[in-house]
Design an enzyme around this catalytic site. Sequence first.
Site, mmCIF file in Angstrom:
data_model
loop_
_atom_site.group_PDB
_atom_site.id
_atom_site.type_symbol
_atom_site.label_atom_id
_atom_site.label_comp_id
_atom_site.label_asym_id
_atom_site.label_seq_id
_atom_site.Cartn_x
_atom_site.Cartn_y
_atom_site.Cartn_z
ATOM 1 N N GLY A 12 14.413 -75.402 -45.005
ATOM 2 C CA GLY A 12 13.402 -76.218 -45.661
ATOM 3 C C GLY A 12 13.415 -77.691 -45.305
ATOM 4 O O GLY A 12 13.035 -78.532 -46.119
ATOM 5 N N ASN A 14 11.403 -79.087 -43.205
ATOM 6 C CA ASN A 14 9.993 -79.499 -43.178
ATOM 7 C C ASN A 14 9.450 -79.680 -44.594
ATOM 8 O O ASN A 14 8.655 -80.586 -44.853
ATOM 9 C CB ASN A 14 9.146 -78.486 -42.398
ATOM 10 C CG ASN A 14 9.223 -78.714 -40.909
ATOM 11 O OD1 ASN A 14 8.642 -79.675 -40.398
ATOM 12 N ND2 ASN A 14 9.956 -77.875 -40.206
ATOM 13 N N ILE A 94 2.000 -62.942 -41.829
ATOM 14 C CA ILE A 94 1.177 -62.684 -43.012
ATOM 15 C C ILE A 94 -0.126 -61.982 -42.608
ATOM 16 O O ILE A 94 -0.691 -62.261 -41.560
ATOM 17 C CB ILE A 94 0.943 -63.997 -43.797
ATOM 18 C CG1 ILE A 94 0.513 -63.725 -45.229
ATOM 19 C CG2 ILE A 94 -0.018 -64.924 -43.095
ATOM 20 C CD1 ILE A 94 1.606 -63.248 -46.114
ATOM 21 N N ASN A 108 0.207 -74.095 -40.509
ATOM 22 C CA ASN A 108 1.535 -73.656 -40.072
ATOM 23 C C ASN A 108 2.108 -74.676 -39.096
ATOM 24 O O ASN A 108 1.370 -75.258 -38.298
ATOM 25 C CB ASN A 108 1.421 -72.297 -39.367
ATOM 26 C CG ASN A 108 2.753 -71.789 -38.861
ATOM 27 O OD1 ASN A 108 3.747 -71.774 -39.598
ATOM 28 N ND2 ASN A 108 2.800 -71.382 -37.603
ATOM 29 N N HIS A 110 4.620 -75.000 -35.932
ATOM 30 C CA HIS A 110 5.300 -74.174 -34.927
ATOM 31 C C HIS A 110 6.074 -75.089 -33.973
ATOM 32 O O HIS A 110 5.526 -76.101 -33.513
ATOM 33 C CB HIS A 110 4.272 -73.329 -34.146
ATOM 34 C CG HIS A 110 4.940 -72.417 -33.173
ATOM 35 N ND1 HIS A 110 5.531 -71.230 -33.555
ATOM 36 C CD2 HIS A 110 5.164 -72.535 -31.844
ATOM 37 C CE1 HIS A 110 6.076 -70.653 -32.497
ATOM 38 N NE2 HIS A 110 5.865 -71.427 -31.444
ATOM 39 N N ASP A 151 -0.182 -67.591 -34.356
ATOM 40 C CA ASP A 151 -0.070 -68.889 -33.662
ATOM 41 C C ASP A 151 -1.286 -69.232 -32.778
ATOM 42 O O ASP A 151 -1.160 -70.031 -31.844
ATOM 43 C CB ASP A 151 1.205 -68.953 -32.791
ATOM 44 C CG ASP A 151 2.485 -68.832 -33.610
ATOM 45 O OD1 ASP A 151 2.470 -69.220 -34.782
ATOM 46 O OD2 ASP A 151 3.492 -68.350 -33.066
ATOM 47 N N GLU A 181 8.143 -82.471 -35.676
ATOM 48 C CA GLU A 181 7.734 -81.665 -36.843
ATOM 49 C C GLU A 181 7.627 -82.470 -38.139
ATOM 50 O O GLU A 181 6.618 -82.385 -38.844
ATOM 51 C CB GLU A 181 8.714 -80.508 -37.058
ATOM 52 C CG GLU A 181 8.730 -79.529 -35.918
ATOM 53 C CD GLU A 181 9.557 -78.288 -36.227
ATOM 54 O OE1 GLU A 181 9.471 -77.751 -37.336
ATOM 55 O OE2 GLU A 181 10.305 -77.851 -35.347
HETATM 56 C C1 GAR Z 1 11.071 -75.137 -37.934
HETATM 57 O O1 GAR Z 1 11.500 -75.536 -36.656
HETATM 58 C C2 GAR Z 1 9.690 -74.527 -37.850
HETATM 59 O O2 GAR Z 1 8.851 -75.159 -36.920
HETATM 60 C C3 GAR Z 1 10.005 -73.134 -37.408
HETATM 61 O O3 GAR Z 1 11.167 -72.782 -38.128
HETATM 62 C C4 GAR Z 1 11.911 -73.962 -38.426
HETATM 63 C C5 GAR Z 1 12.151 -74.013 -39.923
HETATM 64 O O4 GAR Z 1 12.989 -75.074 -40.271
HETATM 65 N N1 GAR Z 1 8.900 -72.235 -37.654
HETATM 66 C C6 GAR Z 1 8.631 -71.189 -36.882
HETATM 67 O O5 GAR Z 1 9.283 -70.875 -35.921
HETATM 68 C C7 GAR Z 1 7.397 -70.412 -37.309
HETATM 69 N N2 GAR Z 1 6.941 -69.579 -36.248
HETATM 70 P P1 GAR Z 1 13.034 -75.656 -41.744
HETATM 71 O O6 GAR Z 1 13.223 -74.489 -42.717
HETATM 72 O O7 GAR Z 1 14.241 -76.563 -41.736
HETATM 73 O O8 GAR Z 1 11.768 -76.410 -42.002
#
Ligand code: GAR
Length: 207
Positions: A12, A14, A94, A108, A110, A151, A181
Amino acid sequence: MLKIGVLVSGGGTNFQAIIDAIDAGILKDTKIVTLVSSNPNAYALQRAKKHHIDAICIRKKDYETDELYQTALVEHMQAKGVELVVMAGFMVVIGSLFIQAFENRIMNIHPSLIPSFCGNGYYGLKVHEAALEKGVKVTGATVHFVTEQTDAGPIIMQKAVSVLEGDTPEQLQKRVMEEAEWKILPASIQLFAHNRLKVIGNHVKIL
Ligand code: GAR
């Protein structure tokens, strides 16, 4: 005030970046009304608790069918009055029922420059492993609206990040998070909150 619901599966960071941007006054007119985790052990749930944000774990495996799972997610978001759903490290693919209920209202993040290293099987660290395997010199992150094709929805914002000699997947993941991000996700939400995103076909026009 835009009410957002955040979907997570893990650490989490992000989600934390959204909280921090709101607290710092960088992300205005936005309130996180609920956090939904697909994983009961996600550290993101602790972050929500610390910041007094409503949080719940909704697991696909607790439902008899995928349709019932998606219905539970939709009903939860609607009950909380969610206007924008933010997938912030959500590792569940989803289905159409949820996507149609929130058409052009699901974002989302990515961890690559879409259309590179995306689609089924590309998530989390795997994305950075694939980028290093290919030997790209530049990677980055993308925020896009979610459609039924993984995506492939309209791109809202992208930010490039250099790949450095000797990077490990973990080092690259950390740099992509810090440099891209955690910046473009709150910035994209801010644009949505101020009605500055217009979807035209598969493109997003920033007004
Ligand atoms: C992040 O790097 C996000 O971009 C990626 O997972 C990580 C989650 O980190 N998402 C994907 O790969 C979705 N396809 P976080 O839980 O620390 O935010």
